[in-house]
Design a protein around this motif. Structure first.
Motif, short mmCIF file in Angstrom:
data_model
loop_
_atom_site.label_atom_id
_atom_site.label_comp_id
_atom_site.label_asym_id
_atom_site.label_seq_id
_atom_site.Cartn_x
_atom_site.Cartn_y
_atom_site.Cartn_z
N TYR A 102 0.82 -1.21 0.00
CA TYR A 102 0.00 0.00 0.00
C TYR A 102 0.86 1.26 0.00
CZ TYR A 102 -4.20 -2.76 0.80
OH TYR A 102 -5.25 -3.64 0.65
N SER A 145 0.46 6.75 -6.79
CA SER A 145 -0.73 7.61 -6.91
C SER A 145 -0.34 9.07 -6.76
CB SER A 145 -1.76 7.22 -5.85
OG SER A 145 -2.17 5.87 -6.00
N SER A 191 -6.83 11.27 -3.82
CA SER A 191 -7.84 10.42 -3.18
C SER A 191 -7.38 8.97 -3.13
CB SER A 191 -9.17 10.54 -3.92
OG SER A 191 -9.02 10.14 -5.28
N LYS A 192 -6.83 8.46 -4.22
CA LYS A 192 -6.32 7.08 -4.24
C LYS A 192 -5.17 6.92 -3.27
CE LYS A 192 -5.74 2.87 -5.83
NZ LYS A 192 -6.71 1.80 -5.55
N GLU A 228 -4.68 8.60 -0.54
CA GLU A 228 -5.21 8.61 0.82
C GLU A 228 -5.81 7.27 1.20
OE1 GLU A 228 -7.97 11.55 3.62
OE2 GLU A 228 -7.85 11.85 1.44
N GLU A 229 -6.50 6.64 0.26
CA GLU A 229 -7.06 5.32 0.54
C GLU A 229 -5.96 4.31 0.85
OE1 GLU A 229 -9.42 4.19 -2.77
OE2 GLU A 229 -10.87 5.83 -2.57
N CYS A 230 -4.91 4.32 0.06
CA CYS A 230 -3.81 3.38 0.28
C CYS A 230 -3.13 3.62 1.62
CB CYS A 230 -2.80 3.49 -0.85
SG CYS A 230 -3.43 3.02 -2.46
N CYS A 268 -4.46 4.89 4.28
CA CYS A 268 -5.36 4.43 5.35
C CYS A 268 -5.21 2.93 5.57
CB CYS A 268 -6.80 4.79 5.01
SG CYS A 268 -7.17 6.55 5.10
N GLU A 269 -5.11 2.17 4.49
CA GLU A 269 -4.91 0.73 4.62
C GLU A 269 -3.54 0.43 5.24
OE1 GLU A 269 -6.83 -1.89 4.07
OE2 GLU A 269 -8.51 -0.55 3.66
N LYS A 282 2.13 10.07 4.66
CA LYS A 282 0.86 10.77 4.89
C LYS A 282 1.11 12.26 5.10
CE LYS A 282 -3.43 10.39 7.53
NZ LYS A 282 -4.15 9.69 8.62
#
Length: 1169
Positions: A980, A987, A994-995, A997-999, A1001-1002, A1017
């Motif tokens: 991730y 990304s 947005s992508k 941020e999703e990664c 978070c995981e 981050k």
């Protein structure tokens, strides 16, 4: 035809070397048994009178009555046999449409040695030669000398042809069998008695390797005198033998395009519980088919030995011939051919993982079936092509196993019930699936490994192997075996039946009675079932038998080897030569004769010569004035100057001097200022003239000072910036997206040392970031031309070639890298990704398997270090987190002042390392749950994350996506935190926040205390201008015990946030930490700004001076220096600093307004005032 009492079978059908009757193929390797047939030819058959023993070689045997009679037997030769579907007719396919005439192979037995060591009182012997079940002849009787030698000088021969009785395949796997026979003295009028003394075998394989003759010293092994005698396997004597042919057996084309296939079946481990040493005798068999023209050729392995649990099989141990007519157990061993074993992880089959190791070790000491048998098979060019095509069409080959009972010999005819049993029942029918695909990889010549045995089911076998029939079912009418009284496991000879022991007779009688009782029971009337019903019942029953293999975990260990690889591999020399042809070494460029430095030096020389000429004119007009005559007054000097100017103008010398300087000035304009075109406006022209005039006057003064000064001018100080610092400055420019400045720094690095490979690679990686692929490939090729064996340069050339769609060149680069450094995990992984891109799944699978094997070995080595220290001291997860260098440690250079692990390697959106080195050494089986607070978690390390780590540092985004796609499916339990993290970096590279941020978070969910995740981050929030959230992430990052991979930029951005929020004290401390780890112009600038805002002017000036020394083209540094000079009242220095602010073009509008306001307040600082 039946052999009556006292009749001696014809050569090849009885006597020494024959097997049971009906005769079975001696090797059990593919030829079906041939029953006796009435021969139509006129071959001579010896008839032994009634009452004489059937075998003339045992103790009570007799020799042939006369030498003439024995010669007739030899000349008669073996009877013509029926052509079967065996290997000689199918595998050894003739390449020529017309039959090849037979070629004689001559065997000459010269002498024997050390016969006395076998039997001390031996006096007279002869030697008998056999080949392929036929007796070639006997030598004359020879006396044994006291030293144990006997000279035979016996010569015999046999014919060999690809489609005859003795085919090339027979030459490959059947040796010549030589038996030394002792001739016992007898009384007069009695026939001589004979006794076999020893046996030796001669391998004929060199004849298929292009040799026409060779000489060997064949070991002679003793023949036991009784079934109960156990002999040592060591040879006690020897035979000197020569083998020759008139011409090579194979043509040049057949020799170069043919091949030799060797299949070694070692053992079946973890045998089912139903296999017991006691009870009726059983024959354990295995079989596989070799594709050939026409029908496939079966290779049959019989007479497996069931061994109980106990000690493991020794290593190394000799491989055995697939023969059944050998009396001396030691002669079964193939000379110079051994089973050597090896690490499980290096095998090609199944059960080679770390978790399988314990099971394999236990299985090797439990109940097992041992063959240790090697079966060779000659493949002509046509068969090689069919074999290669077959493997490409279907990767799995079925290897069938079964157990068949050994039936007792019966004098009467076989009943119908027995025939039905023989035809329909194959007990414990199992199958192992051998993946043959590795043999299609370049340079691969063998596969060896363990293969699980499954229940034989037609549908499953057809689905995996496309095979529509079972070999055992095709041969089941020929697999009904007769119990043989042989004391050597797996060996059956007629000699062993000549003098049976009492115990053997009792065993035979007992088993015969059991069989008779079973037959009586089976003769009870039954309800007749249809053939389909009977077949279904048999299949169900046999499936239950085969299921026991799965329950017991049975697996075969076997080796399949080729003499030459099916797909040749280019040699290292060839690969290196082709790379050199593509990228020839470039000699260093000669120094430029014309350039800026040369133009300035020319200007200096012209000024000096003109000055000397003017001085000469002065001396001519006014004479030389001595120093002791005092100084000349000002009015006199002015008058002399006027007169000198008049003289120069009137004589034309002034015009000549001006023309002389004109050429030098033009060179400076072109080389120094690069001005070759007209100016667009008059203002630009005037500004340039002013700048040029100032420069020319300065250089004139330099030249005059050198002329008039007694000492030479001191050389210019060397640059303080090193290659490492320039690389750091380039990285900072990349992060700030000032690509023009970053390119300038990279060019300066290359200019400093054009022979430095890493400088070229870093510049090429920067060009990949800008998607300037052609320029990047030029940089990589330049690095490779400096060192053709540099692995990283080869890999990057391959990556660049793929981006340019030059796939042939890319394959060459990747193949050369793997050849030069076979232990490089990244090289094999990138090769696999490339082959996958080319839809070459076979080579991709091979490359990935090799990379995984290397990674397992590396992780095992790294694990052994803390395990060895565990008994002395407990090491926590934090203490052992430092990485161990891997084979791919040749990555871009780091800063030399101790910041090797602090400087980021990727582009600004990919700041964090894709797979941190702490993760690279983590075991594969590590859990993926959130880590504890004791340290950074260890996600499983895979070959793809190793590749991602390398690729992210060189901006090879195309390969990064391919590797991440594999990583998504690779680890059990889902993607890792490193996955991730790398996906978040890609990304950010596309500015897909947005992508990203999703990664992230995981990644946080998987590993909450990973500093790299929080640093990444923070970068995301910083780019989104969410400075509050970015500040929290950065502060969390620097609070961890372990540093993130890109702490330099964490400090820089956190310090800038502190300056924006006017927390100058914290900003100063943060920037000082950055200076301590990796000092640069930006870090010292931050310290200088913070000190200036804290009114610490002395510290601010020192910090800004350090920044200016590292980079004197930063406008902000000059602006703050101008502010400090204004505060200190230093007008001249303030004006000079302000000039550079204007010249360099300060972009910070707020700072520029602050500077001008200070100038207005103090009343100086701007020359315009």
């Amino acid at each position: 035809m039946p052999v009556g009492p006292g009749a001696r079978p014809a050569a090849g059908e009885g006597g020494l070397g024959s097997n049971v009757s009906p005769r079975e193929d001696s090797d059990g390797g593919g030829e079906r048994p041939r029953p006796f047939q009435q021969e139509s030819d006129s071959r001579a058959i010896l008839v032994i009178p009634p009452g004489e023993p059937a075998n003339p070689l045992r103790g009570s045997g007799t020799r042939p009555e006369s030498r003439q009679q024995r010669a007739m037997e030899v000349l008669a030769g073996p009877p013509a046999r029926k052509q079967s579907s065996a290997l000689p007719a199918a595998a050894a396919l003739p390449s020529d449409p017309q039959p090849t005439p037979p070629k004689p192979v001559q065997i000459a037995v010269l002498k024997a040695r050390d016969l006395k060591t076998i039997k001390s009182d031996v006096s007279v012997t002869l030697v008998r030669a056999e080949y392929n079940g036929a007796i070639l002849g006997d030598s004359s009787t020879t006396n044994v000398l006291p030293n144990g030698t006997a000279s035979y000088n016996f010569t015999t021969s046999f014919d060999c042809s690809p489609d005859g009785r003795n085919s090339w395949d027979d030459i490959a796997h059947k040796p010549v069998l030589l038996t030394v026979i002792e001739v016992l003295q007898s009384e007069k009028r009695q026939k001589e008695k004979t006794m076999p003394l020893g046996q030796a075998v001669v391998d004929l394989l060199p004849l298929l390797q292009g040799q026409c003759s060779f000489k060997v010293s064949a070991p002679l092994y003793a023949v036991p005198t009784s079934p109960l005698e156990s002999l040592q396997p060591e040879a006690k004597g020897g035979l000197e033998v020569t083998v020759c042919t008139e011409e090579p057996l194979l043509s040049a084309s057949q020799l170069s395009n043919g091949n030799l296939l060797s299949v070694t079946l070692e053992a079946a481990y973890s045998a089912p519980e139903a296999f017991a040493p006691s009870g009726p005798l059983q024959n354990y068999m295995a079989c596989l088919q070799v594709p050939a023209a026409g029908e496939e050729v079966p290779l049959l392995f019989k007479n497996g030995i069931l061994k109980p649990a106990g000690e493991k099989e020794p290593l190394p141990r000799p491989k055995k011939w697939p023969l059944a007519n050998v009396m001396a157990p030691g002669a079964l061993s193939i000379p110079n051919s051994f089973i050597v074993g090896g690490p499980y992880e290096d095998e090609d089959g199944e059960l080679n993982k770390r978790e399988d190791r314990e099971f394999r070790i236990q299985a090797e000491s439990t109940k097992r079936i041992v063959w240790d048998m090697e079966r060779r098979c000659y493949l002509d060019p046509a068969a090689v092509a069919i074999l290669q095509k077959r493997i490409a069409e279907c990767r799995y080959w079925p290897v069938e196993v079964c157990r068949m009972p050994v039936a007792s010999p019966s004098k009467g005819k076989t009943s119908k019930a027995d025939k039905g049993d023989e035809d329909k029942q194959i007990f414990f029918h199992g199958v192992a699936y051998v993946n043959m695909v590795p043999l299609l990889c370049p340079g691969v010549k063998q596969i060896r490994g363990a293969f699980r045995v499954f229940t034989y089911q037609d549908s499953e076998v057809f689905e995996k192997t496309k095979s529509q029939h079972s070999v055992f079912r095709d041969l089941r009418s020929q697999l009904s075996l007769t119990k043989e009284g042989s004391w050597t496991p797996g060996i059956s000879t007629p000699l062993s039946r000549a003098v049976p022991s009492k115990s053997q007779k009792e065993d035979k009688e007992k088993i015969t009675k059991e069989k008779d009782s079973n037959r009586k029971t089976s003769s009870v009337p039954k309800i007749q079932l249809s053939d389909a019903t009977v077949e279904a019942e048999n299949v169900t029953y046999l499936s239950l038998d085969g299921q026991q293999y799965v329950e017991a975990g049975t697996f075969l260990v076997m080796e399949i080897k080729l003499d030459k690889a099916l797909v040749p591999k280019r040699s290292r020399e060839e690969l290196t030569g082709r790379v050199k042809q593509m990228i020839p070494p470039r000699p260093p460029l000669p120094p430029r004769t014309a350039g800026a430095k040369k133009a300035v030096e020319g200007y200096h020389s012209h000024v000096t010569s003109i000055a000397v000429a003017i001085l000469s004119e002065y001396h001519e007009l006014f004479g030389k004035r001595l120093p002791d005559r005092g100084a000349i007054d000002h009015q006199t000097l002015e008058e002399q100057k006027r007169q000198l100017n008049f003289e120069l103008n009137s004589s034309g010398k002034y015009f000549a001097f001006k023309e002389q300087l004109k050429y030098a000035v033009v060179k400076i304009v072109r080389e120094k200022y690069l001005k070759t075109t007209a100016f667009e406006t008059q203002e630009q022209f005037q500004a340039f003239l002013s700048e040029l005039y100032v420069y020319l006057v300065d250089q004139m003064h330099v030249a005059l000072n050198q002329l008039l000064s007694e000492e030479a001018a001191s050389p210019a100080p060397l640059s303080r910036t090193t290659r490492e610092q320039l690389w750091l400055f380039a990285r900072e420019a990349e992060v700030n997206k000032d690509y023009k400045l970053a390119s300038l720094y990279h060019q300066q690095r290359v200019a400093q040392d054009q022979r430095n490979i890493q400088c070229w690679l870093d510049y090429g990686a920067f060009c990949l970031l800008l998607e300037e692929t052609t320029k990047a490939q030029e940089c990589f090729q330049q690095a490779l031309s400096l060192d053709p064996h540099h692995i990283q340069s080869l890999l990057l050339c391959g990556v660049g070639a793929v981006s340019l769609q030059h796939y042939e060149e890319a394959e060459l680069f990747f193949e050369d890298a793997c050849c030069l450094e076979p232990s490089n995990i990244v090289a094999w992984t990138l090769s696999g990704l490339f082959y996958e891109l080319q839809n070459n799944n076979i080579q991709a699978e091979m490359a990935f398997r090799e990379a995984k094997k290397l990674l397992q070995a590396q992780l095992a080595k790294e694990r052994s270090i803390p395990e060895a220290a565990e008994g002395k001291k407990h090491i926590s997860a934090v203490c052992v987190s430092s990485p161990s260098p891997g084979p791919e440690e040749c990555l871009p250079e780091r800063v030399a002042d101790g910041s090797a692990d602090k400087v980021p390697e990727a582009v600004e959106p990919a700041l964090a390392c894709a797979a941190p080195e702490e993760e690279a050494t983590a075991p594969e089986a590590a859990p993926k749950a959130p880590a504890s607070v004791s340290g950074v978690s260890r996600p499983p390390c895979t070959i793809f994350m190793k590749a991602v780590e390398f690729l992210m540092k060189v901006n090879a985004i195309q390969f990064v996506h391919m590797a991440l796609a594999h990583e998504l499916l690779s680890p059990p339990g889902g993607p890792s935190c490193a996955y991730y993290l790398a996906l978040a970096q890609t990304s950010l590279l596309k500015e897909d926040f947005s992508k990203c941020e999703e990664c992230l978070c995981e990644a946080v969910r998987i590993d909450y205390v990973n500093p790299n995740v929080w640093a990444q981050k923070g970068h995301l929030c910083y780019l989104k201008r969410d400075f509050g959230e970015a500040k929290e992430c950065y502060e969390r990052t620097i609070s961890f015990v372990e540093d993130a991979a890109d702490m330099h930029f964490v400090y820089l951005r956190l310090g800038s946030i502190y300056l924006e929020e006017k927390e100058y004290g914290r900003a100063k401390q943060t920037y000082l930490l950055a200076c301590k780890n990796s000092a640069s112009c930006l870090t010292w600038l931050g310290v200088g700004i913070a000190c200036y805002r804290l009114d610490e002017m002395a510290e601010a000036e020192d910090a800004l001076s350090e920044a200016n020394a590292l980079n004197n083209t930063n406008a902000e540094v000059w602006a703050y220096l101008a502010l400090i000079c204004l505060q200190g009242g230093r007008q001249l220095e303030a004006e000079q600093c302000y000039k550079y602010v204007v010249k360099l073009g300060l972009r910070n509008a707020a700072l520029l307004r602050e500077l001008r306001a200070a100038q207005q307040r103090f009343g100086f600082g701007d020359p315009a005032f």
